[in-house]
Scaffold this motif. Structure first.
Motif, short mmCIF file in Angstrom:
data_model
loop_
_atom_site.label_atom_id
_atom_site.label_comp_id
_atom_site.label_asym_id
_atom_site.label_seq_id
_atom_site.Cartn_x
_atom_site.Cartn_y
_atom_site.Cartn_z
N ARG A 36 -26.69 53.05 50.59
CA ARG A 36 -25.65 52.04 50.50
C ARG A 36 -25.02 52.10 49.12
O ARG A 36 -25.63 52.52 48.15
CB ARG A 36 -26.24 50.65 50.75
CG ARG A 36 -27.37 50.30 49.78
CD ARG A 36 -27.86 48.87 50.02
NE ARG A 36 -28.85 48.52 49.02
CZ ARG A 36 -30.12 48.23 49.30
NH1 ARG A 36 -30.54 48.27 50.53
NH2 ARG A 36 -30.96 47.90 48.34
N ARG A 37 -23.77 51.67 49.05
CA ARG A 37 -23.08 51.69 47.76
C ARG A 37 -23.36 50.41 46.98
O ARG A 37 -23.45 50.42 45.77
CB ARG A 37 -21.56 51.82 47.98
CG ARG A 37 -21.14 53.18 48.50
CD ARG A 37 -19.64 53.34 48.45
NE ARG A 37 -18.94 52.16 48.95
CZ ARG A 37 -17.62 52.03 48.94
NH1 ARG A 37 -16.87 52.99 48.45
NH2 ARG A 37 -17.05 50.96 49.43
N ASP A 38 -23.45 49.28 47.70
CA ASP A 38 -23.66 48.00 47.03
C ASP A 38 -25.14 47.78 46.82
O ASP A 38 -25.94 47.90 47.76
CB ASP A 38 -23.07 46.87 47.85
CG ASP A 38 -21.55 46.99 48.00
OD1 ASP A 38 -20.91 47.41 47.02
OD2 ASP A 38 -21.03 46.69 49.08
N PRO A 52 -22.98 61.67 40.00
CA PRO A 52 -21.52 61.72 40.13
C PRO A 52 -20.96 60.49 40.82
O PRO A 52 -21.67 59.75 41.52
CB PRO A 52 -21.30 62.98 40.98
CG PRO A 52 -22.57 63.17 41.73
CD PRO A 52 -23.67 62.65 40.85
N VAL A 53 -19.68 60.26 40.61
CA VAL A 53 -18.96 59.19 41.30
C VAL A 53 -18.99 59.46 42.80
O VAL A 53 -18.85 60.61 43.24
CB VAL A 53 -17.51 59.10 40.77
CG1 VAL A 53 -16.65 58.23 41.68
CG2 VAL A 53 -17.50 58.57 39.35
N ARG A 54 -19.18 58.42 43.59
CA ARG A 54 -19.15 58.54 45.05
C ARG A 54 -18.04 57.66 45.61
O ARG A 54 -17.97 56.48 45.33
CB ARG A 54 -20.48 58.11 45.67
CG ARG A 54 -21.66 59.01 45.35
CD ARG A 54 -22.94 58.51 46.02
NE ARG A 54 -22.84 58.53 47.47
CZ ARG A 54 -23.05 57.48 48.27
NH1 ARG A 54 -23.34 56.31 47.75
NH2 ARG A 54 -22.98 57.60 49.56
N GLU A 55 -17.16 58.29 46.37
CA GLU A 55 -16.06 57.57 47.03
C GLU A 55 -15.26 56.75 46.01
O GLU A 55 -14.84 55.63 46.29
CB GLU A 55 -16.59 56.68 48.14
CG GLU A 55 -17.32 57.45 49.24
CD GLU A 55 -17.87 56.55 50.32
OE1 GLU A 55 -17.40 55.40 50.44
OE2 GLU A 55 -18.77 56.99 51.05
N GLY A 56 -15.07 57.33 44.83
CA GLY A 56 -14.26 56.67 43.81
C GLY A 56 -14.96 55.58 43.03
O GLY A 56 -14.33 54.94 42.19
N ARG A 57 -16.26 55.39 43.26
CA ARG A 57 -16.99 54.31 42.57
C ARG A 57 -18.23 54.88 41.89
O ARG A 57 -18.82 55.86 42.36
CB ARG A 57 -17.41 53.23 43.58
CG ARG A 57 -16.26 52.50 44.22
CD ARG A 57 -16.75 51.52 45.27
NE ARG A 57 -17.65 50.52 44.71
CZ ARG A 57 -18.24 49.57 45.45
NH1 ARG A 57 -18.05 49.52 46.75
NH2 ARG A 57 -19.03 48.69 44.87
N GLN A 58 -18.62 54.23 40.80
CA GLN A 58 -19.86 54.61 40.14
C GLN A 58 -21.03 54.33 41.07
O GLN A 58 -21.11 53.27 41.68
CB GLN A 58 -20.03 53.82 38.82
CG GLN A 58 -18.93 54.07 37.80
CD GLN A 58 -19.14 55.35 37.01
OE1 GLN A 58 -19.90 56.22 37.41
NE2 GLN A 58 -18.46 55.48 35.88
N ASP A 59 -21.94 55.27 41.19
CA ASP A 59 -23.07 55.16 42.10
C ASP A 59 -24.24 54.50 41.39
O ASP A 59 -25.14 55.16 40.86
CB ASP A 59 -23.45 56.55 42.61
CG ASP A 59 -24.39 56.50 43.80
OD1 ASP A 59 -24.99 55.43 44.03
OD2 ASP A 59 -24.55 57.53 44.48
N ASP A 117 -16.36 60.56 35.44
CA ASP A 117 -16.79 61.25 36.66
C ASP A 117 -18.24 60.95 37.03
O ASP A 117 -18.80 61.57 37.94
CB ASP A 117 -16.60 62.76 36.51
CG ASP A 117 -17.40 63.35 35.35
OD1 ASP A 117 -17.90 62.58 34.52
OD2 ASP A 117 -17.52 64.59 35.28
N GLY A 118 -18.87 60.00 36.34
CA GLY A 118 -20.23 59.61 36.69
C GLY A 118 -21.09 59.36 35.47
O GLY A 118 -20.59 59.13 34.37
N PHE A 119 -22.39 59.41 35.67
CA PHE A 119 -23.36 59.14 34.61
C PHE A 119 -24.16 60.40 34.30
O PHE A 119 -24.70 61.04 35.21
CB PHE A 119 -24.34 58.04 35.02
CG PHE A 119 -23.71 56.71 35.28
CD1 PHE A 119 -23.35 55.87 34.23
CD2 PHE A 119 -23.47 56.28 36.58
CE1 PHE A 119 -22.78 54.64 34.46
CE2 PHE A 119 -22.90 55.05 36.83
CZ PHE A 119 -22.54 54.22 35.77
N GLU A 120 -24.25 60.73 33.02
CA GLU A 120 -25.12 61.81 32.55
C GLU A 120 -26.39 61.16 32.01
O GLU A 120 -26.32 60.30 31.12
CB GLU A 120 -24.44 62.60 31.44
CG GLU A 120 -25.17 63.83 31.02
CD GLU A 120 -24.79 65.04 31.85
OE1 GLU A 120 -25.48 66.05 31.71
OE2 GLU A 120 -23.83 64.97 32.64
#
Length: 261
Positions: free
Chosen positions: A47-49, A187-194, A165-168
């Motif tokens: 899930r994203r949330d 990496p970003v998923r569907e335009g949102r931070q995962d 583009d996400g978190f390192e």
């Protein structure tokens, strides 16, 4: 007689040195494989949330409302980029707990002077989450302070590099591998931070570096303060239960008086 003596000495066996390969640090776990093992809550990719966790809001803290180049404290407004205004605010917050309440559009680069002053003047600094009634106690470090922290001899030196583009997820022995070896760990998923995957990755690091007690969030300086607060929520696995005891936020070093630009 001499031959017998030499023979006796020669009988001693020296312990062979350990091969250099055995001295290499234990390899980091990988998110690309860890993601395939779904935890009981449905897994980081389910899930994203994700639930928002943190500490209870500090009841006695002064609330500083961030609004771009301005900061509000009660009915007063301040402009931290102006030295005289920053000095007035410093007298209000001296030796007090402060809760930073971000809006949606204030960027980290806009609050560098404010954060430097709070680091030097406030008793404690908290950052409120924009979507839930929780907050995070912070150790504030500018770029010089961050470099000094990195140079300390200690295991882990864990940091979350927050990029567009996400978190390192970086450590003293390299980055936590993600699904793409050339991309960010999370990496970003569907335009949102995962944030679910970020929490999972931080759990892997906590298991690998059991002696590490602190972690630094290093957002790009064009990151909204509210987005940094959301990332800090991933350090918590339950209310008041962080994976690491100390949370550090790295902010841009303010321009010095007399600097050009």
């Amino acid at each position: 007689m001499l031959c017998l003596l030499l023979a006796a000495v020669g009988c001693r066996e020296e312990k062979a040195a350990e091969p250099l390969q055995s001295l290499k640090p234990e390899p980091l776990p990988s998110l690309s494989t860890g993601a395939s093992r779904a935890p009981a809550d449905g897994g980081p990719s389910a899930r994203r949330d994700v639930p928002v966790y943190g500490e209870a809001l500090p009841s006695d803290a002064l609330r500083l409302l961030l609004a771009g180049e301005q900061v509000r404290l009660g009915e007063e407004s301040f402009e931290p980029a102006r030295p005289e205004s920053l000095a007035r605010l410093a007298t209000r917050v001296k030796e007090r707990e402060v809760l930073l309440v971000p809006d949606a559009d204030t960027f980290l680069a806009q609050v560098s002077e404010l954060l430097a002053m709070l680091r030097d003047s406030a008793k404690a600094v908290w950052l409120a989450h924009p979507d839930a009634p929780v907050a995070y106690p912070l150790v504030l470090r500018d770029e010089d302070g961050f470099r000094a922290w990195l140079s300390e001899v200690a295991p882990g030196k864990l940091r979350i590099i927050q990029r567009a583009d996400g978190f390192e997820l970086s450590t003293s022995v390299g980055k936590l591998p993600g699904p793409d070896a050339n991309g960010p760990s999370v990496p970003v998923r569907e335009g949102r931070q995962d944030l679910a995957m970020l929490r999972h990755g931080l759990g892997l690091l906590e298991g690998r570096f059991k002696q590490s007690e602190d972690i630094c969030l290093v957002p790009s300086f064009g990151t909204e303060v509210s987005q940094a607060a959301r990332a800090l929520g991933a350090v918590y696995t339950a209310p008041s239960e962080p994976l690491f005891d100390t949370l550090c936020l790295v902010f841009p070093t303010p321009p010095r008086v007399g600097d050009g630009g």
